[in-house]
Write a protein that holds these residues in place. Structure first.
Motif, PDB file in Angstrom:
ATOM      1  N   GLU A 123      -3.427  88.468   5.695  1.00  9.73           N
ATOM      2  CA  GLU A 123      -4.420  87.758   4.876  1.00  9.73           C
ATOM      3  C   GLU A 123      -5.241  88.750   4.067  1.00  9.73           C
ATOM      4  N   GLN A 124      -5.614  89.847   4.743  1.00 13.64           N
ATOM      5  CA  GLN A 124      -6.414  90.857   4.052  1.00 13.64           C
ATOM      6  C   GLN A 124      -5.647  91.454   2.877  1.00 13.64           C
ATOM      7  N   ILE A 125      -4.343  91.737   3.119  1.00 12.12           N
ATOM      8  CA  ILE A 125      -3.539  92.331   2.050  1.00 12.12           C
ATOM      9  C   ILE A 125      -3.460  91.377   0.869  1.00 12.12           C
ATOM     10  N   GLN A 126      -3.326  90.106   1.177  1.00 13.85           N
ATOM     11  CA  GLN A 126      -3.247  89.125   0.097  1.00 13.85           C
ATOM     12  C   GLN A 126      -4.562  89.057  -0.679  1.00 13.85           C
ATOM     13  N   LYS A 127      -5.664  89.058   0.080  1.00 17.18           N
ATOM     14  CA  LYS A 127      -6.980  89.023  -0.553  1.00 17.18           C
ATOM     15  C   LYS A 127      -7.204  90.294  -1.365  1.00 17.18           C
ATOM     16  N   GLY A 128      -6.766  91.417  -0.781  1.00 17.96           N
ATOM     17  CA  GLY A 128      -6.921  92.702  -1.447  1.00 17.96           C
ATOM     18  C   GLY A 128      -6.178  92.750  -2.763  1.00 17.96           C
ATOM     19  N   LYS A 129      -5.051  92.056  -2.829  1.00 18.55           N
ATOM     20  CA  LYS A 129      -4.256  92.057  -4.054  1.00 18.55           C
ATOM     21  C   LYS A 129      -5.073  91.459  -5.201  1.00 18.55           C
ATOM     22  N   ALA A 130      -5.721  90.334  -4.934  1.00 15.51           N
ATOM     23  CA  ALA A 130      -6.525  89.667  -5.969  1.00 15.51           C
ATOM     24  C   ALA A 130      -7.652  90.582  -6.450  1.00 15.51           C
ATOM     25  N   ILE A 131      -8.328  91.228  -5.478  1.00 15.82           N
ATOM     26  CA  ILE A 131      -9.440  92.112  -5.855  1.00 15.82           C
ATOM     27  C   ILE A 131      -8.921  93.323  -6.610  1.00 15.82           C
ATOM     28  N   TYR A 132      -7.759  93.855  -6.125  1.00 13.59           N
ATOM     29  CA  TYR A 132      -7.149  95.015  -6.780  1.00 13.59           C
ATOM     30  C   TYR A 132      -6.844  94.700  -8.240  1.00 13.59           C
ATOM     31  N   MET A 133      -6.251  93.510  -8.486  1.00 17.97           N
ATOM     32  CA  MET A 133      -5.867  93.145  -9.854  1.00 17.97           C
ATOM     33  C   MET A 133      -7.097  93.069 -10.746  1.00 17.97           C
ATOM     34  N   ALA A 134      -8.205  92.603 -10.183  1.00 19.83           N
ATOM     35  CA  ALA A 134      -9.427  92.441 -10.983  1.00 19.83           C
ATOM     36  C   ALA A 134     -10.170  93.765 -11.167  1.00 19.83           C
ATOM     37  N   GLN A 135     -10.219  94.590 -10.110  1.00 21.14           N
ATOM     38  CA  GLN A 135     -11.095  95.764 -10.136  1.00 21.14           C
ATOM     39  C   GLN A 135     -10.368  97.085 -10.385  1.00 21.14           C
ATOM     40  N   CYS A 136      -9.121  97.186  -9.950  1.00 23.82           N
ATOM     41  CA  CYS A 136      -8.470  98.498  -9.898  1.00 23.82           C
ATOM     42  C   CYS A 136      -7.313  98.647 -10.883  1.00 23.82           C
ATOM     43  N   ALA A 137      -6.639  97.504 -11.210  1.00 20.15           N
ATOM     44  CA  ALA A 137      -5.366  97.569 -11.931  1.00 20.15           C
ATOM     45  C   ALA A 137      -5.510  98.177 -13.322  1.00 20.15           C
ATOM     46  N   THR A 138      -6.698  98.041 -13.932  1.00 24.89           N
ATOM     47  CA  THR A 138      -6.882  98.584 -15.276  1.00 24.89           C
ATOM     48  C   THR A 138      -6.545 100.077 -15.312  1.00 24.89           C
ATOM     49  N   CYS A 139      -6.916 100.784 -14.254  1.00 23.39           N
ATOM     50  CA  CYS A 139      -6.633 102.232 -14.207  1.00 23.39           C
ATOM     51  C   CYS A 139      -5.402 102.554 -13.361  1.00 23.39           C
ATOM     52  N   HIS A 140      -5.344 101.982 -12.134  1.00 17.32           N
ATOM     53  CA  HIS A 140      -4.276 102.345 -11.207  1.00 17.32           C
ATOM     54  C   HIS A 140      -2.975 101.595 -11.473  1.00 17.32           C
TER      55      HIS A 140
END
Lengths: 258, 210
Positions: A123-140
């Motif tokens: 569940e955490q990994i799934q939740k983390g994916k959404a946050i990652y796409m919003a906060q991190c994906a622009t750079c990473h």
């Protein structure tokens, strides 16, 4: 220019004296507690002072009518600006009290929360994916390969999470620490605005890509304030200042009002 | 003596003077609305977090704020006197009053410097830079965002005003103005009074709401 022929010096001196007196009065009035009337007293005195400056120092009194209309229109526009904005703010339901009590229940016992969250769940990994796409994906990058659209501009480049290399360590606690505090000397910012829950979700999502995922040690656990066996300290030495991110507030309100 | 030539698109000196003045009043309107946006932000956040504003405002130094208010009022008075002296062909006294005005402005900025450095030292800073644990309310950084942006923008205006007053002072010294032509001095005076006007509201709203 004929209106400036007579001497205003006496008027200036009188106005100066009144302004000084009003300044003293407003400071004295503010030190006495009249409750809510304090604000009105302060604003009334400020407006008298402002009027004196406008009428006499700026001699709007006696200026051309057009100039008077133009300058006073500013206050008309200001009133529209304030009232329309306030009509929105006042019409909103009060949310703050509900949220404050709710959040303190979670962060007040940070150690327990940390001990629970540091173990990865699907569940955490799934939740983390959404946050990652919003906060991190622009750079990473959306594929966690360090090739986001903004990566071009950066030196050093954002981490490619598939490489297995961790500059500040790949243990969960160290990755968490990096997300929370950023990486000094690089463009990696500190994500203090995320809740601990959200930070952990991102950590578990990022680590799910890496071929190199070392487990926590005594030292890394201490980094996030846990005892060597991964359990919370009995007494927290750090003062917890609760933060209220907007997303979290909305989430809480939705939960409370199904 | 004045060597000013009336621009050819005006009929006479009076019309040129009135046009410049109207233009400047319009500029002052835009200035009021510029600060107006910040005052709206202040009003909205204060209505949302009244307790936080009360608590955070207590960290500001009333004595320094009050002293600066007095300094600005005095500077507005000397500015008005300076403009008056130019209008009455008394450049010697005009230069003196303008110089005193600049000195008051400098005192204001020095006190602001001490206030700011104290806040920075304590960590009473805007938004994410905030690191002070003497205030319990989690939204306290918001007050200091408003404090630094509003007093900072005002401080920039004070610095610009110091430059403008220096400029007209030098021109008065050079003998550019007389009772026939003094538009730049008059307009710089209006600008300076507006700077005072904004502080008259900033002072109670920031320092006195306890």
């Amino acid at each position: 220019m004929s209106d400036h022929k007579h001497d205003h010096r006496k008027t200036y001196l009188n106005v100066w004296f009144i302004l000084m007196a009003l300044t003293v009065i407003t400071v004295v009035a503010a030190s006495i507690n009249f409750g809510k009337i304090n604000l009105f007293i302060a604003m009334a005195i400020a407006s008298v002072k402002a009027s004196l400056v406008i009428l006499y120092f700026m001699h709007l009194k006696g200026d051309a009518t057009l100039n008077q209309v133009v300058f006073l229109s500013a206050f008309g526009f200001l009133a529209v600006f304030v009232l329309l904005t306030l009509s929105d703010v006042i019409a909103r339901p009060p949310v703050a009290p509900v949220v404050v009590t709710k959040i303190q229940g979670i962060t007040g016992n940070q150690g327990v929360v940390m001990a629970r969250l540091r173990n990865s769940t699907p569940e955490q990994i799934q939740k983390g994916k959404a946050i990652y796409m919003a906060q991190c994906a622009t750079c990473h990058g959306e594929n966690a390969d360090g090739l986001g659209p903004a990566a071009v501009a950066f030196n050093p480049k954002p981490r490619d999470f598939k490489s297995g290399y961790w500059k500040l360590g790949g243990e969960p606690s160290r990755v968490y620490h990096t997300v929370e505090n950023g990486m000094p000397g690089t463009p990696m910012p500190a994500f203090k605005g995320l809740t601990p829950e959200d930070r952990w979700a991102v950590v578990h999502f990022i680590r799910s890509f890496s071929p190199n995922t070392p487990a926590d040690t005594r030292a890394t656990l201490a980094l996030i304030g846990l005892k060597p066996d991964g359990t919370p300290q009995s007494v927290s030495t750090e003062k917890v200042i609760p933060e209220l991110p907007v997303d979290f507030i909305i989430e809480q309100i939705v939960k409370e009002n199904p | 003596m004045s060597t000013h030539v009336i621009p050819h698109h005006f009929d006479n000196a009076e019309q040129a003077y009135q046009s410049s003045k109207l233009g400047f009043w319009l500029f002052l309107v835009s200035e009021i609305l510029l600060f107006g946006g910040l005052f709206v932000a202040y009003i909205v956040f204060r209505s949302l977090y009244p307790d936080m504003f009360h608590e955070a405002s207590g960290e500001l130094n009333r004595i320094m704020g009050g002293f600066n208010t007095i300094v600005l009022i005095c500077s507005s008075f000397t500015m008005a006197m300076g403009v008056n002296r130019v209008q009455h062909n008394d450049p010697k006294k005009a230069v003196m009053f303008l110089a005193i005005t600049i000195a008051f402005a400098a005192i204001f900025m020095v006190i602001k410097y001490f206030e700011y450095s104290h806040k920075i030292h304590l960590g009473l800073l805007p938004a994410g830079f905030y690191h002070y644990d003497g205030i319990t309310h989690p939204r306290a950084p918001l007050f200091f965002s408003l404090y630094f942006v509003m007093t900072g923008l005002h401080g920039v205006h004070v610095l610009v005003g110091m430059g403008l007053i220096t400029w007209v002072l030098l021109r008065v010294k050079r003998g550019d103005f007389s009772n026939q032509y003094y538009t730049p001095v008059e307009l710089v005076g209006l600008y300076w009074h507006l700077v005072d006007l904004i502080w008259i509201y900033l002072f109670p709203l920031m320092y006195l709401i306890g």
